[in-house]
Enzyme design. Structure first.
Site, PDB file in Angstrom:
ATOM      1  N   ARG A   1      -4.405  19.350 -36.149  1.00  0.00           N
ATOM      2  CA  ARG A   1      -5.744  19.929 -35.956  1.00  0.00           C
ATOM      3  C   ARG A   1      -5.941  21.141 -36.846  1.00  0.00           C
ATOM      4  NH1 ARG A   1      -6.685  22.106 -30.504  1.00  0.00           N
ATOM      5  NH2 ARG A   1      -8.247  23.042 -31.806  1.00  0.00           N
TER       6      ARG A   1
ATOM      7  N   LYS B   1      -8.865  27.817 -41.081  1.00  0.00           N
ATOM      8  CA  LYS B   1      -9.447  26.907 -40.083  1.00  0.00           C
ATOM      9  C   LYS B   1     -10.557  27.589 -39.298  1.00  0.00           C
ATOM     10  CE  LYS B   1      -8.103  25.405 -35.422  1.00  0.00           C
ATOM     11  NZ  LYS B   1      -8.280  26.616 -34.593  1.00  0.00           N
ATOM     12  N   ASN B   2     -10.274  28.769 -38.759  1.00  0.00           N
ATOM     13  CA  ASN B   2     -11.245  29.363 -37.835  1.00  0.00           C
ATOM     14  C   ASN B   2     -12.476  29.923 -38.543  1.00  0.00           C
ATOM     15  OD1 ASN B   2      -9.820  28.506 -35.658  1.00  0.00           O
ATOM     16  ND2 ASN B   2      -8.806  30.457 -35.252  1.00  0.00           N
TER      17      ASN B   2
ATOM     18  N   ARG C   1     -11.597  27.519 -20.445  1.00  0.00           N
ATOM     19  CA  ARG C   1     -11.841  28.666 -21.327  1.00  0.00           C
ATOM     20  C   ARG C   1     -13.313  29.055 -21.178  1.00  0.00           C
ATOM     21  NH1 ARG C   1      -8.814  26.982 -26.851  1.00  0.00           N
ATOM     22  NH2 ARG C   1     -10.097  28.644 -27.729  1.00  0.00           N
ATOM     23  N   PRO C   2     -13.583  30.268 -20.687  1.00  0.00           N
ATOM     24  CA  PRO C   2     -14.961  30.619 -20.328  1.00  0.00           C
ATOM     25  C   PRO C   2     -15.867  30.835 -21.537  1.00  0.00           C
ATOM     26  CG  PRO C   2     -13.516  32.514 -20.045  1.00  0.00           C
ATOM     27  CD  PRO C   2     -12.636  31.376 -20.454  1.00  0.00           C
ATOM     28  N   ILE C   3     -17.209  30.627 -21.317  1.00  0.00           N
ATOM     29  CA  ILE C   3     -18.185  30.963 -22.368  1.00  0.00           C
ATOM     30  C   ILE C   3     -19.289  31.847 -21.778  1.00  0.00           C
ATOM     31  CG2 ILE C   3     -17.714  28.959 -23.836  1.00  0.00           C
ATOM     32  CD1 ILE C   3     -20.379  27.761 -22.750  1.00  0.00           C
ATOM     33  N   ASP C   4     -18.936  32.586 -20.713  1.00  0.00           N
ATOM     34  CA  ASP C   4     -19.952  33.414 -20.049  1.00  0.00           C
ATOM     35  C   ASP C   4     -20.565  34.456 -20.994  1.00  0.00           C
ATOM     36  OD1 ASP C   4     -17.105  34.315 -19.569  1.00  0.00           O
ATOM     37  OD2 ASP C   4     -18.174  36.156 -19.088  1.00  0.00           O
ATOM     38  N   GLN C   5     -19.788  34.990 -21.928  1.00  0.00           N
ATOM     39  CA  GLN C   5     -20.323  36.004 -22.848  1.00  0.00           C
ATOM     40  C   GLN C   5     -21.317  35.384 -23.844  1.00  0.00           C
ATOM     41  OE1 GLN C   5     -19.709  39.364 -22.378  1.00  0.00           O
ATOM     42  NE2 GLN C   5     -18.833  38.429 -20.542  1.00  0.00           N
TER      43      GLN C   5
ATOM     44  N   ASP D   1      -2.726  34.036 -31.939  1.00  0.00           N
ATOM     45  CA  ASP D   1      -2.439  32.738 -32.574  1.00  0.00           C
ATOM     46  C   ASP D   1      -1.095  32.734 -33.312  1.00  0.00           C
ATOM     47  OD1 ASP D   1      -4.823  31.933 -31.541  1.00  0.00           O
ATOM     48  OD2 ASP D   1      -5.938  32.023 -33.424  1.00  0.00           O
TER      49      ASP D   1
ATOM     50  N   CYS E   1      -7.464  23.859 -27.431  1.00  0.00           N
ATOM     51  CA  CYS E   1      -6.211  24.141 -26.740  1.00  0.00           C
ATOM     52  C   CYS E   1      -6.476  24.742 -25.368  1.00  0.00           C
ATOM     53  CB  CYS E   1      -5.388  25.109 -27.578  1.00  0.00           C
ATOM     54  SG  CYS E   1      -4.922  24.422 -29.176  1.00  0.00           S
TER      55      CYS E   1
HETATM   56  C1  EPZ Z   1     -10.870  31.933 -30.963  1.00  0.00           C
HETATM   57  O1  EPZ Z   1     -11.044  31.286 -29.714  1.00  0.00           O
HETATM   58  C2  EPZ Z   1      -9.968  31.059 -31.779  1.00  0.00           C
HETATM   59  N1  EPZ Z   1     -10.594  29.747 -31.925  1.00  0.00           N
HETATM   60  C3  EPZ Z   1      -8.619  30.941 -31.081  1.00  0.00           C
HETATM   61  O2  EPZ Z   1      -7.772  30.290 -32.005  1.00  0.00           O
HETATM   62  C4  EPZ Z   1      -8.020  32.329 -30.834  1.00  0.00           C
HETATM   63  O3  EPZ Z   1      -6.866  32.198 -30.033  1.00  0.00           O
HETATM   64  C5  EPZ Z   1      -9.023  33.209 -30.114  1.00  0.00           C
HETATM   65  O4  EPZ Z   1     -10.289  33.224 -30.826  1.00  0.00           O
HETATM   66  C6  EPZ Z   1      -8.558  34.652 -29.981  1.00  0.00           C
HETATM   67  O5  EPZ Z   1      -8.291  35.186 -31.249  1.00  0.00           O
HETATM   68  C7  EPZ Z   1     -11.498  29.555 -32.871  1.00  0.00           C
HETATM   69  O6  EPZ Z   1     -11.828  30.436 -33.653  1.00  0.00           O
HETATM   70  C8  EPZ Z   1     -12.103  28.199 -32.943  1.00  0.00           C
HETATM   71  P1  EPZ Z   1     -12.194  34.348 -27.552  1.00  0.00           P
HETATM   72  P2  EPZ Z   1     -12.189  31.765 -28.727  1.00  0.00           P
HETATM   73  O7  EPZ Z   1     -13.590  34.039 -27.149  1.00  0.00           O
HETATM   74  O8  EPZ Z   1     -13.336  32.224 -29.548  1.00  0.00           O
HETATM   75  C9  EPZ Z   1     -12.099  35.607 -22.924  1.00  0.00           C
HETATM   76  C10 EPZ Z   1      -6.093  28.766 -32.656  1.00  0.00           C
HETATM   77  O9  EPZ Z   1      -4.913  28.564 -32.303  1.00  0.00           O
HETATM   78  N2  EPZ Z   1     -13.509  35.169 -22.917  1.00  0.00           N
HETATM   79  O10 EPZ Z   1     -11.960  35.427 -28.565  1.00  0.00           O
HETATM   80  O11 EPZ Z   1     -12.401  30.695 -27.741  1.00  0.00           O
HETATM   81  C11 EPZ Z   1     -11.132  34.427 -23.072  1.00  0.00           C
HETATM   82  O12 EPZ Z   1     -10.858  33.831 -21.836  1.00  0.00           O
HETATM   83  C12 EPZ Z   1      -7.140  29.057 -31.645  1.00  0.00           C
HETATM   84  O13 EPZ Z   1      -6.497  28.677 -33.819  1.00  0.00           O
HETATM   85  C13 EPZ Z   1     -14.275  35.391 -21.802  1.00  0.00           C
HETATM   86  O14 EPZ Z   1     -13.818  35.911 -20.793  1.00  0.00           O
HETATM   87  O15 EPZ Z   1     -11.492  33.004 -28.049  1.00  0.00           O
HETATM   88  C14 EPZ Z   1      -9.944  35.094 -23.726  1.00  0.00           C
HETATM   89  O16 EPZ Z   1      -9.144  35.685 -22.739  1.00  0.00           O
HETATM   90  C15 EPZ Z   1      -6.837  28.716 -30.300  1.00  0.00           C
HETATM   91  N3  EPZ Z   1     -15.593  34.982 -21.811  1.00  0.00           N
HETATM   92  C16 EPZ Z   1     -10.541  36.209 -24.591  1.00  0.00           C
HETATM   93  O17 EPZ Z   1     -11.877  36.404 -24.077  1.00  0.00           O
HETATM   94  C17 EPZ Z   1     -16.156  34.401 -22.913  1.00  0.00           C
HETATM   95  O18 EPZ Z   1     -17.348  34.063 -22.862  1.00  0.00           O
HETATM   96  C18 EPZ Z   1     -10.660  35.886 -26.075  1.00  0.00           C
HETATM   97  O19 EPZ Z   1     -11.349  34.652 -26.252  1.00  0.00           O
HETATM   98  C19 EPZ Z   1     -15.361  34.185 -24.049  1.00  0.00           C
HETATM   99  C20 EPZ Z   1     -14.035  34.577 -24.037  1.00  0.00           C
END
Ligand code: EPZ
Length: 432
Positions: A399, A22-23, A123-127, A307, A117
């Site tokens: 999903r 999926k991812n 869920r932040p996207i600041d990075q 996950d 989810c």
């Molecule tokens: C991906 O989400 C996956 N989703 C998630 O899978 C998975 O849980 C996650 O990576 C971690 O492995 C998809 O691939 C679509 P992150 P993503 O950015 O990219 C923080 C599932 O069940 N963060 O790696 O949104 C954030 O808050 C799903 O299949 C920032 O602070 O996760 C978290 O604590 C759900 N700022 C950590 O980083 C940012 O700009 C990891 O988030 C981005 C993230």
């Protein structure tokens, strides 16, 4: 609206095949927006997140042809807009990948803040924003809409991610693919789907190196051409069935996988007394005796995946003794614990840590999925439970899991799919 009715306490035995990841799929489909020509994508999972993304692309003018059950041709040559329906985008988290792909192709992206989810707050996207800004884009977030604009093409630069983020790594790889010059992403995530996206992009003519390490270098190219690509097997789907066998007992061969991707899960299951044997492109999982307690801490890959945290915690409920599970990736990923409590579990959550006291068995109960992997964990609990479990909100599960019910029933589970608002006895169907 659908619910699952599980008559539990059946061992799982037999063989199942794992679908495409999926991812990886939800990153590769938006990447197709940057390709000038037809890309054939194979091993696409049949799940609702993929359908939603394909609908978003179609609405933008992409031509999508289904070749067979798992293969599609996508041609985005005629896409002439950087805009899609916000309502559809809000339904899935991966819609944020449209920012990188559209910025790269059109120099502009208008994308609704992603859904998906909810693991506590927004869920932040600041990075992601920090990276695109460093590459020369103006990025604003207003009323839940992200607008990113750049006068010329994005410019390559070095970006150090403050947190290891899968989404930011992927999004910046997309943005860098057609950018001017070299982009270096440092402290990058290393998940298998990041390598898969890099392989997809390279097979279409991109120049991405180092994916799978913490430093990814992308030299921008002028265009991507069409080609063929087959998506890797889903690490988490495979891990979920491994956990299910651990919970119910039995012996299952899980086929069409890359065992190396599952090492982090196999190690924990072995610690718990489960036999896991690497068969090359399959894995055999067998559980006969009692389960032993262990401790789990989720980490970015190659650590134990967040996950899989709800699924492994559910199995640990059935282990002798006390286990500690810490989720170091997400702040609030233990919402399913209240549902497991209705089935007799004994779990105390303190912030990001859960203290799990083993119980002899779950008891079937009416429960609700709270997100995708939590939903999968509740299915595992229902499979192992004495009596009948009814799970609501199963749209979360659909999903991300292709044909979960038929796969489990083929292993000896007894799960029926029932529809809300109708007499169960009439409308219930058993999917074989
Ligand atoms: C991906 O989400 C996956 N989703 C998630 O899978 C998975 O849980 C996650 O990576 C971690 O492995 C998809 O691939 C679509 P992150 P993503 O950015 O990219 C923080 C599932 O069940 N963060 O790696 O949104 C954030 O808050 C799903 O299949 C920032 O602070 O996760 C978290 O604590 C759900 N700022 C950590 O980083 C940012 O700009 C990891 O988030 C981005 C993230």
């Amino acid at each position: 609206m659908t619910k699952y009715v599980i008559n539990g306490a059946n061992e799982l035995n037999g063989e199942i095949e794992i679908s495409g990841a999926k991812n990886a799929a939800v990153a590769i489909i938006p990447a197709a927006l940057m390709v000038d020509g037809v890309c054939r994508i194979e091993n696409l999972p049949d799940i609702s997140d993929v359908k939603t993304l394909l609908n978003i692309l179609k609405e933008m003018g992409a031509r999508i042809k289904s070749v067979n059950k798992r293969t599609i041709d996508i041609d985005c040559s005629r896409v002439g807009t950087s805009h899609a329906t916000f309502d559809m985008m809000r339904r899935i988290r991966a819609s944020y990948y449209l920012i990188g792909a559209l910025l790269s192709r059109f120099g502009r992206a208008d994308v609704a803040m992603p859904g998906g989810c909810n693991f506590g707050g927004v869920r932040p996207i600041d990075q992601h924003i920090k990276g695109f800004t460093a590459m020369g884009a103006n990025v604003h977030v207003r009323n839940g809409i992200v607008t990113a604009v750049t006068d010329e093409a994005l410019s390559g630069t070095t970006i150090y991610l403050d947190v290891v983020s899968v989404g930011a790594t992927i999004n910046l790889m997309l943005g860098a693919t057609l950018a001017k010059g070299m982009t270096v992403i440092e402290n990058a995530a290393r998940e298998p789907h990041i390598v898969d996206l890099a392989n997809f992009l390279n097979s279409m003519g991109a120049d991405v190196r180092g994916a799978g390490t913490s430093e990814i270098k992308v030299r921008g190219v002028r265009r991507l051409g069409g080609g063929f690509y087959s998506i890797i097997p889903d690490q988490i789907e495979a891990g979920t069935y491994m956990a299910a066998v651990a919970a119910t007992g039995g012996r299952v061969i899980i086929k069409d996988i890359i065992p190396k991707h599952l090492d982090c899960i196999s190690v924990k299951l072995r610690e718990m007394g489960v036999t896991v044997v690497d068969l090359g492109d399959a894995i055999m999982v067998e559980r006969k005796g009692p389960l032993t307690r262990t401790h789990v801490k989720t980490m970015p890959y190659p650590g134990f995946p967040t996950d899989m945290q709800p699924q492994i915690s559910t199995v640990l409920c059935l282990a002798d003794g006390t286990s500690i599970v810490t989720d170091s990736v997400w702040e609030d990923r233990f919402k399913y614990v209240d549902e497991l409590a209705k089935m007799g579990s004994s779990i105390r959550v303190d912030g990001r840590t859960a203290l799990i006291e083993g119980i002899p068995y779950f008891t079937g109960a009416p429960i609700k999925a709270t997100d995708l992997r939590a939903g999968a964990a509740l299915v595992i609990a229902g499979l192992a439970a004495k009596g009948r479990t009814v799970i609501e909100n199963v749209h979360y599960i659909e999903r991300g899991y292709e044909k979960m019910i038929s796969k489990l029933n083929s292993l000896g589970a007894d799960i029926k799919v029932a529809h809300y608002g109708r007499e169960d006895s009439i409308f219930r169907r058993r999917i074989g």
